[in-house]
Design an enzyme around this catalytic site. Sequence first.
Site, PDB file in Angstrom:
ATOM      1  N   ASP A  98       0.860  -1.180   0.000  1.00 17.06           N
ATOM      2  CA  ASP A  98       0.000   0.000   0.000  1.00 17.06           C
ATOM      3  C   ASP A  98       0.898   1.233   0.000  1.00 17.06           C
ATOM      4  O   ASP A  98       1.819   1.321   0.807  1.00 17.06           O
ATOM      5  CB  ASP A  98      -0.883  -0.013   1.258  1.00 17.06           C
ATOM      6  CG  ASP A  98      -2.269   0.530   1.004  1.00 17.06           C
ATOM      7  OD1 ASP A  98      -2.369   1.615   0.412  1.00 17.06           O
ATOM      8  OD2 ASP A  98      -3.251  -0.123   1.411  1.00 17.06           O
ATOM      9  N   ASP A 199      -3.090   4.747  -2.288  1.00  8.94           N
ATOM     10  CA  ASP A 199      -4.149   5.322  -1.463  1.00  8.94           C
ATOM     11  C   ASP A 199      -4.563   6.710  -1.983  1.00  8.94           C
ATOM     12  O   ASP A 199      -3.707   7.579  -2.185  1.00  8.94           O
ATOM     13  CB  ASP A 199      -3.607   5.449  -0.032  1.00  8.94           C
ATOM     14  CG  ASP A 199      -4.665   5.750   0.990  1.00  8.94           C
ATOM     15  OD1 ASP A 199      -5.479   4.868   1.274  1.00  8.94           O
ATOM     16  OD2 ASP A 199      -4.672   6.880   1.525  1.00  8.94           O
ATOM     17  N   GLU A 256      -6.369   4.077  -5.934  1.00  9.18           N
ATOM     18  CA  GLU A 256      -7.666   4.274  -5.287  1.00  9.18           C
ATOM     19  C   GLU A 256      -8.142   5.684  -5.638  1.00  9.18           C
ATOM     20  O   GLU A 256      -7.447   6.656  -5.367  1.00  9.18           O
ATOM     21  CB  GLU A 256      -7.540   4.131  -3.770  1.00  9.18           C
ATOM     22  CG  GLU A 256      -8.893   4.165  -3.092  1.00  9.18           C
ATOM     23  CD  GLU A 256      -8.858   4.615  -1.645  1.00  9.18           C
ATOM     24  OE1 GLU A 256      -9.794   4.286  -0.916  1.00  9.18           O
ATOM     25  OE2 GLU A 256      -7.919   5.321  -1.241  1.00  9.18           O
ATOM     26  N   HIS A 330     -11.341  -2.823   3.194  1.00 10.52           N
ATOM     27  CA  HIS A 330     -11.339  -2.506   4.630  1.00 10.52           C
ATOM     28  C   HIS A 330     -12.151  -1.248   4.954  1.00 10.52           C
ATOM     29  O   HIS A 330     -12.272  -0.905   6.125  1.00 10.52           O
ATOM     30  CB  HIS A 330      -9.889  -2.323   5.094  1.00 10.52           C
ATOM     31  CG  HIS A 330      -9.216  -1.179   4.405  1.00 10.52           C
ATOM     32  ND1 HIS A 330      -8.893  -1.217   3.064  1.00 10.52           N
ATOM     33  CD2 HIS A 330      -8.860   0.054   4.844  1.00 10.52           C
ATOM     34  CE1 HIS A 330      -8.360  -0.052   2.720  1.00 10.52           C
ATOM     35  NE2 HIS A 330      -8.322   0.728   3.772  1.00 10.52           N
ATOM     36  N   ASP A 331     -12.666  -0.562   3.948  1.00  7.69           N
ATOM     37  CA  ASP A 331     -13.466   0.651   4.178  1.00  7.69           C
ATOM     38  C   ASP A 331     -14.953   0.422   3.936  1.00  7.69           C
ATOM     39  O   ASP A 331     -15.751   1.342   4.121  1.00  7.69           O
ATOM     40  CB  ASP A 331     -13.022   1.772   3.222  1.00  7.69           C
ATOM     41  CG  ASP A 331     -11.604   2.226   3.472  1.00  7.69           C
ATOM     42  OD1 ASP A 331     -11.145   2.173   4.626  1.00  7.69           O
ATOM     43  OD2 ASP A 331     -10.935   2.630   2.489  1.00  7.69           O
TER      44      ASP A 331
HETATM   45  C1  NOJ Z   1      -8.315   5.359   1.934  1.00  9.78           C
HETATM   46  C2  NOJ Z   1      -8.041   4.183   2.787  1.00  9.78           C
HETATM   47  O1  NOJ Z   1      -8.515   3.030   2.167  1.00  9.78           O
HETATM   48  C3  NOJ Z   1      -8.690   4.454   4.129  1.00  9.78           C
HETATM   49  O2  NOJ Z   1      -8.708   3.326   4.960  1.00  9.78           O
HETATM   50  C4  NOJ Z   1      -7.972   5.604   4.764  1.00  9.78           C
HETATM   51  O3  NOJ Z   1      -8.640   5.976   5.950  1.00  9.78           O
HETATM   52  C5  NOJ Z   1      -7.898   6.806   3.844  1.00  9.78           C
HETATM   53  N1  NOJ Z   1      -7.619   6.481   2.482  1.00  9.78           N
HETATM   54  C6  NOJ Z   1      -6.832   7.757   4.316  1.00  9.78           C
HETATM   55  O4  NOJ Z   1      -5.563   7.185   4.096  1.00  9.78           O
END
Ligand code: NOJ
Length: 559
Positions: A98, A199, A256, A330-331
């Site tokens: 990541d 990210d 992302e 994970h989000d």
């Molecule tokens: C996206 C990530 O997937 C998330 O978990 C994170 O809180 C934010 N970016 C900030 O890095």
Amino acid sequence: MEKQWWKEAVVYQIYPRSFKDSNGDGIGDIKGIISKLDYLQELGVDVVWLSPVYKSPNDDNGYDISDYRDIMDEFGTMADWEEMLQEMHKRGIKLMMDLVVNHTSDEHGWFLESKSSKDSEYRNYYIWRPGKNGREPNNWESVFSGSAWKYDEATDEYFLHIFSKKQPDLNWENVKVRQEVYDMMKFWIDKGVDGFRMDVINFISKVEGLPDGEPIEGSDYASGSDYFMNGPKIHDYLQEMNQKVLSGNGLITVGEMPGVSPEEGILYTDSSRNELNMVFQFEHMDLDTVHGQNKWHYKDLDLKDLKTTMTKWQKGLEGKGWNSLYWNNHDQPRIVSRFGDDGKYRVKSAKMLATCLHMMQGTPYIYQGEELGMTNVKYDDITFYKDIETLNMYNERVNDKQEAPEEIMASIYRKGRDNARTPVQWDSTENGGFTEGTPWLGVNPNYTEINAAQALEDKDSVFHYYKKLIQLRKQHDIIVYGTYDLLLEEHPEIFAYTRTLGDEKLLVVTNFSGNNPVFTVPEQIKGSYELLISNGVSGGDMPSEIELEPWEARVYKSK
Ligand code: NOJ
């Protein structure tokens, strides 16, 4: 179509904190990951995307990095990491790290230097501004609630943090920052990593002047996303990164990108532009949110919206870019609880969802526990929750704005990130076999029934179904490279589509309901087909009318 190894691969995401604990401190770790590599090999995945394992004070579980070249103490040591990489490579599994470079932790050495004085040579590594009329420099809201600016008394200026106060945004305008990032990426490439998941990488270029966003009624702050998503220099930065670091290394890269459209998706992933292999778009993750509201304002999914959105991306990138395919990370809440039925039809609907996604064009991503059909969790009390996004939202709305806690809890049950972060359920022993100690976040109480040991034993489990989907991808080029066409645009329950490669055809029919809708095979695709995979019927030729069982999925391939 250009053939590439990463188009043919299946990626598995590990969120290390919740994957497997080896030393009883209640926190997953690298040695825990090593102990489960045989399991991943059995599943058949080609790549692991590892959420951050770098040094971090863990304000946002590792997405706040204080040292990019070292490993978080709770997770182990660099030697453990090297052993893990070696053990992965031994099993033919590649590793994607990541890359979190929109921001660092406020405990990163660069930030400590930066805030020490306006004259520091690191001042310009971050985005500092004086206040305006006694307030923040602009009205942007942080993704994690409140202002996106924090005042620093010592130097009498504010710094920008799109995420938490402990995640200051880096200043990509500064060429030194970019060079530091590229050097750090090379450090990991030299160590043998095979790719990067980047990210919120489309946030790194901000519009000059950082203009105010359109005010939101009833809120002190406004979304600044028009001024920091897909900003003016984003493509220059990614092309520079590609040229300086990525090019010629055969890596897998995925950016992302909240707020990305298919048109922009092409710009990012068209191979002739030398940026990224693919992006994570979010349009399908927004379909159960009330339009124009933030994610906590949930609504039920309308299947037609899902078909429109997925099709827009499938057709939009066809022949021009490349899709990533995901339901979970994970989000996000667990997909079986979100678009499936996590009660009576948990196993059936988890398999149906997997089929619908894995048969599309793109690289599929599986999030830990998805292959077990793990579900959302409901804790009665907010004190059980650990996610900063959830807790900040709860504080703001319940404590500051006096909204009803029951309503806020209901949206946390639906949308909270901790749904995805409860520990992986390995077996039916205490704590689901995740730890011998006290888990950092409670294990979902359904671990006694839903766990990997059970799934490995049961040949009809969600696990074995995912394994078969992965195998089929290796056997049939059409699953990777075939073109996609939607059928039955308007049907409220059936999601059906074809894939075509030369003379070959696949027909994918999935039922997103607990009813028994009938699928009539359209004239233009009639012919001789055989069953490739299903979570219902076990074989046979394709009938001209298919009465679907609840949550059934069938894939037929032309003979
Ligand atoms: C996206 C990530 O997937 C998330 O978990 C994170 O809180 C934010 N970016 C900030 O890095």
